[in-house]
Design a protein around this motif. Structure first.
Motif, PDB file in Angstrom:
ATOM      1  N   SER A  47     -19.342 -92.086  53.216  1.00 49.82           N
ATOM      2  CA  SER A  47     -20.236 -91.995  54.375  1.00 49.82           C
ATOM      3  C   SER A  47     -19.475 -91.644  55.646  1.00 49.82           C
ATOM      4  CB  SER A  47     -20.986 -93.321  54.557  1.00 49.82           C
ATOM      5  OG  SER A  47     -21.784 -93.614  53.435  1.00 49.82           O
ATOM      6  N   ILE A  48     -18.297 -92.228  55.832  1.00 49.18           N
ATOM      7  CA  ILE A  48     -17.510 -91.947  57.029  1.00 49.18           C
ATOM      8  C   ILE A  48     -17.040 -90.497  57.033  1.00 49.18           C
ATOM      9  CG2 ILE A  48     -15.305 -92.430  58.165  1.00 49.18           C
ATOM     10  CD1 ILE A  48     -15.721 -95.369  57.530  1.00 49.18           C
ATOM     11  N   CYS A  49     -16.590 -90.001  55.878  1.00 49.68           N
ATOM     12  CA  CYS A  49     -16.155 -88.603  55.796  1.00 49.68           C
ATOM     13  C   CYS A  49     -17.302 -87.658  56.160  1.00 49.68           C
ATOM     14  CB  CYS A  49     -15.639 -88.286  54.396  1.00 49.68           C
ATOM     15  SG  CYS A  49     -13.975 -88.892  54.068  1.00 49.68           S
ATOM     16  N   LYS A  50     -18.487 -87.945  55.644  1.00 49.13           N
ATOM     17  CA  LYS A  50     -19.636 -87.094  55.937  1.00 49.13           C
ATOM     18  C   LYS A  50     -20.003 -87.162  57.413  1.00 49.13           C
ATOM     19  CE  LYS A  50     -24.377 -86.094  54.427  1.00 49.13           C
ATOM     20  NZ  LYS A  50     -25.460 -86.454  53.478  1.00 49.13           N
ATOM     21  N   ASP A  51     -19.911 -88.356  57.992  1.00 48.97           N
ATOM     22  CA  ASP A  51     -20.289 -88.532  59.391  1.00 48.97           C
ATOM     23  C   ASP A  51     -19.301 -87.848  60.335  1.00 48.97           C
ATOM     24  OD1 ASP A  51     -22.107 -90.235  61.330  1.00 48.97           O
ATOM     25  OD2 ASP A  51     -20.043 -90.487  62.022  1.00 48.97           O
ATOM     26  N   VAL A  52     -17.992 -88.056  60.099  1.00 47.13           N
ATOM     27  CA  VAL A  52     -17.013 -87.446  61.008  1.00 47.13           C
ATOM     28  C   VAL A  52     -17.014 -85.928  60.867  1.00 47.13           C
ATOM     29  CG1 VAL A  52     -15.536 -89.481  61.093  1.00 47.13           C
ATOM     30  CG2 VAL A  52     -15.097 -87.736  59.354  1.00 47.13           C
ATOM     31  N   ALA A  53     -17.341 -85.433  59.656  1.00 44.99           N
ATOM     32  CA  ALA A  53     -17.377 -83.984  59.445  1.00 44.99           C
ATOM     33  C   ALA A  53     -18.415 -83.329  60.344  1.00 44.99           C
ATOM     34  CB  ALA A  53     -17.675 -83.667  57.987  1.00 44.99           C
ATOM     35  N   ALA A 112      -8.951 -87.923  57.574  1.00 43.91           N
ATOM     36  CA  ALA A 112      -9.427 -89.036  56.749  1.00 43.91           C
ATOM     37  C   ALA A 112      -9.257 -88.738  55.262  1.00 43.91           C
ATOM     38  CB  ALA A 112     -10.898 -89.321  57.064  1.00 43.91           C
ATOM     39  N   ALA A 113      -9.621 -87.523  54.832  1.00 47.43           N
ATOM     40  CA  ALA A 113      -9.520 -87.174  53.417  1.00 47.43           C
ATOM     41  C   ALA A 113      -8.078 -87.167  52.946  1.00 47.43           C
ATOM     42  CB  ALA A 113     -10.164 -85.808  53.176  1.00 47.43           C
ATOM     43  N   SER A 120     -12.185 -80.024  53.266  1.00 47.31           N
ATOM     44  CA  SER A 120     -11.920 -80.500  54.631  1.00 47.31           C
ATOM     45  C   SER A 120     -10.710 -79.790  55.229  1.00 47.31           C
ATOM     46  CB  SER A 120     -11.722 -82.014  54.633  1.00 47.31           C
ATOM     47  OG  SER A 120     -10.612 -82.388  53.843  1.00 47.31           O
ATOM     48  N   LEU A 121      -9.672 -79.576  54.425  1.00 50.31           N
ATOM     49  CA  LEU A 121      -8.494 -78.857  54.916  1.00 50.31           C
ATOM     50  C   LEU A 121      -8.853 -77.408  55.224  1.00 50.31           C
ATOM     51  CD1 LEU A 121      -5.473 -78.755  55.528  1.00 50.31           C
ATOM     52  CD2 LEU A 121      -5.055 -78.324  53.091  1.00 50.31           C
TER      53      LEU A 121
END
Length: 506
Positions: A227-233, A246-247, A310-311
Motif C-alpha cells: 500500500s505504501i509503495c502504491k501511495d508514494v508512487a 522504498a522498493a 519503480s527504477l
C-alpha cells in the motif's frame, strides 16, 4: 512490444561466479589524504616522531570506522564531554576545558549552534587539526559513565535498550581513538552489569505499568508495504524517487543510507535479474563483500512492488544526475547529500503513512512507529517468517549484511542460488506456485528495424550516456509492460506523463 514470456519455469542455469572490482569511495580517499597532510604538517612544525606516531595511530583508527558511523556516534560522544564539562569533572583536562569554553563563547554559539554540535568538532574524524586529548583516562571510572546515564534519565530522555547500546558503542569508540582500549576493558564488566540491570528494570516497568513492549521502529507488514509503495508512487513531485527508494530498500533488505549511497555504476543486468553492489556497508567497512551483488528480480504480477518498474520510472523522470565527482566515472543514483536524500524519503513516507492512517491502525501499528528502518525489519521478517517455504537464514543474513554467529560465518558463505531465492521472495512473487520462477518482461526484437526502434525509445527517455544501456532497456521494458495499470492509477499530473517517450505520439 513488451511481453511476459515467463509462464513456463526456466531451467536452472549453470552460474559462473563473476567478480567485479569496485573502486573505493572518494570520501574514504579524501579522509586518508587529509590525514596524511595533517601528519606532514605536524612533523614540519616540530611535533616530533612520537607525536607523529600518535597521529598515525589516530588516523589509522579514524579510517577504520566508516564516516557514517562516526556521524551517528559523534553526538553521543559530544554529550558525554559536555556532561563532564557542566559538572566540572576532574577527568576533563584543562586544555579540553579551555577549548570547549572557547567554542561555547565563540561566534558560532551566538548564531544558534548547539553546544554539543560545537564540541563534536573536537572529536577524531571531525577536528580540523590534531585531535585534543580530552580526558585524564585514569580518572574516568564506572560511576562517571553511569552518572551520564542517570543524568539522561533525569533530563527526561527515553532510555531504551537501543539508545543505551548506542552510548556504549560511542564511548567505546572514543576510548579506542585515544588508545585506551585496555581502560575500557577494565570498565566494561561493571558497566555491563549495571546496564543489564537497567534493562531488566525497564522490563518490569513495562509489565507493571503497561508501557509499550516494543522499542524502535516496527517491522512493516507486507500488505502495508504494498500500500505504501502504491501511495508514494502517486505523489506528483517526489513520487518516482520515493517509490524507487522504498522498493530498493525492501528488496535489498538494507539500511536507508545504503540505498542513498547507491551509484549507477553499481547496478547491472545479469541473466534474468539485476545485480546491485554495495561498495561498503556498516558491517563491511573494507568492502570485502563488495564483489557479491544482490540479485533483484522483477515482479510482472504487481507493478507497485516491482523494483524494476519503480527504477525504470525514476530513471525516466530524473532531470539530471550529479556529475560533480570528477574522479567517479558514474554518478550517484540519487542526487543530494546523504542527509538530504534520507530526509527527502522520510518526508514522503510520513505523508503516505498519514494518508494510510486507517490501514496502519488496522495492522495494529501507530503512525510514529513506522520509519525508514521499518522496511529493513519488515523485509527480513517477511523473508524469514512470511511463509512455509522461506529462504535459508544464512542467505537472508548475508543479504541483510548481518554477522552470522559462531562458526557459521566461516562455513556458511555466500552462494548465488540462496541469494536468488531471497531475491525472488523479496520482490513479492508467490512462493508456493510456479509463478515464483516468472521471467521479467522483455522486448521482442523480430527484426533489425524493431531493434533499432527499441534502442531509439531507450535513448529518447533515458540518459544512456550515464546509465548502462542494458539496465535502461530492461527497466523500460518493465514500465511498458505495466503501462496500462500505470495509466489507470497514476494521476494526470504525474512526472511520468511529461517524459519525452510518453508525450511523443509517434
Amino acid at each position: 512490444m513488451a511481453s511476459d514470456d515467463g509462464m513456463e519455469g526456466p531451467t536452472r542455469p549453470a552460474f559462473v561466479p563473476a567478480l567485479t572490482t569496485i573502486e573505493p569511495t572518494e570520501t574514504c580517499g579524501q579522509l586518508i589524504d587529509d590525514s596524511l597532510d595533517e601528519r606532514e604538517a605536524h612533523e614540519t612544525n616540530g611535533g616530533g616522531v612520537g607525536c607523529a606516531q600518535k597521529i598515525d595511530r589516530v588516523v589509522e583508527l579514524r579510517n577504520s570506522i566508516g564516516l557514517v558511523i562516526r556521524k551517528a556516534y559523534k553526538s553521543s560522544q559530544a554529550l558525554f564531554l559536555l556532561h563532564l564539562y557542566d559538572r566540572n569533572h576532574p577527568s576533563l583536562l584543562s586544555s579540553s576545558r579551555e577549548a570547549v569554553t572557547a567554542l561555547c563563547n565563540g561566534p558560532r554559539a551566538h548564531r544558534g549552534v548547539t553546544r554539543s554540535a560545537l564540541i563534536s568538532t573536537l572529536l577524531p574524524g571531525f577536528s580540523q587539526g590534531e585531535p585534543i586529548e580530552p580526558l585524564d583516562w585514569s580518572l574516568v571510572d564506572e560511576m562517571t559513565i553511569l552518572d551520564l546515564v542517570h543524568a539522561l534519565k533525569m533530563d527526561g530522555g527515553k532510555l531504551s535498550e537501543s539508545r543505551l547500546s548506542k552510548y556504549r558503542s560511542a564511548l567505546s569508540l572514543l576510548f579506542k581513538d585515544f588508545q585506551q582500549e585496555q581502560r575500557w576493558a577494565e570498565l566494561m564488566p561493571t558497566i555491563g552489569k549495571v546496564l543489564l540491570g537497567w534493562s531488566r528494570a525497564n522490563g518490569r516497568k513495562r509489565k507493571e505499568e503497561g508501557m509499550e513492549v516494543e522499542s524502535g521502529k516496527a517491522p512493516l507488514p507486507f500488505k502495508l508495504y504494498v500500500s505504501i509503495c502504491k501511495d508514494v508512487a502517486m505523489q506528483d513531485v517526489d513520487g518516482p524517487f520515493a517509490w524507487c527508494y522504498a522498493a530498493l530498500m525492501w528488496n535489498l533488505v538494507c539500511r536507508s543510507d545504503n540505498v542513498a549511497y547507491l551509484n549507477i555504476g553499481h547496478v547491472r543486468v545479469e541473466d534474468d535479474h539485476l545485480l546491485i553492489f554495495f561498495a561498503q556497508s556498516k558491517t563491511d567497512q573494507e568492502g570485502k563483500l563488495a564483489k557479491h551483488g544482490r540479485a533483484v528480480y522483477a515482479n510482472p504480477l504487481n507493478p507497485w512492488i516491482c523494483p524494476w518498474t519503480s527504477l525504470g520510472v525514476f530513471l525516466m523522470t530524473v532531470t539530471h544526475f550529479d556529475l560533480s565527482l570528477e574522479s567517479s566515472p558514474t554518478p550517484p543514483l540519487f542526487h543530494g547529500s546523504l542527509r538530504e536524500t534520507v530526509r527527502r524519503f522520510r518526508n514522503c513516507l510520513m505523508r503516505s503513512v498519514e494518508r494510510l492512517k486507517d490501514e496502519v491502525e488496522a495492522c495494529g501499528l501507530r503512525a510514529d512507529s513506522i520509519g525508514s528502518h521499518s522496511f529493513r525489519k519488515g523485509a527480513a521478517t517477511d523473508l524469514s517468517s512470511g511463509g512455509t517455504a522461506c529462504p535459508s537464514t544464512s542467505a537472508i543474513s548475508l543479504r541483510a549484511g548481518w554477522t552470522q554467529p559462531g562458526v557459521e560465518g566461516t562455513y556458511r558463505q555466500f552462494d548465488r542460488a540462496g541469494d536468488h531465492h531471497v531475491g525472488r521472495t523479496a520482490c513479492g512473487l508467490p512462493v508456493h506456485t510456479e509463478e515464483l520462477a516468472l521471467l521479467p518482461p522483455t522486448f521482442i526484437k523480430a527484426s533489425d528495424e524493431e531493434g533499432e526502434f527499441i534502442r531509439s525509445c531507450v535513448v529518447e527517455c533515458m540518459d544512456i550516456a550515464t546509465i548502462n544501456f542494458v539496465v535502461a532497456q530492461t527497466c523500460l521494458a518493465s514500465v511498458i509492460f505495466h503501462l496500462e495499470t500505470l495509466k489507470t492509477h497514476l494521476p494526470a499530473t504525474h512526472k511520468l506523463w511529461t517524459t519525452p517517450l510518453m508525450v511523443d505520439n509517434d
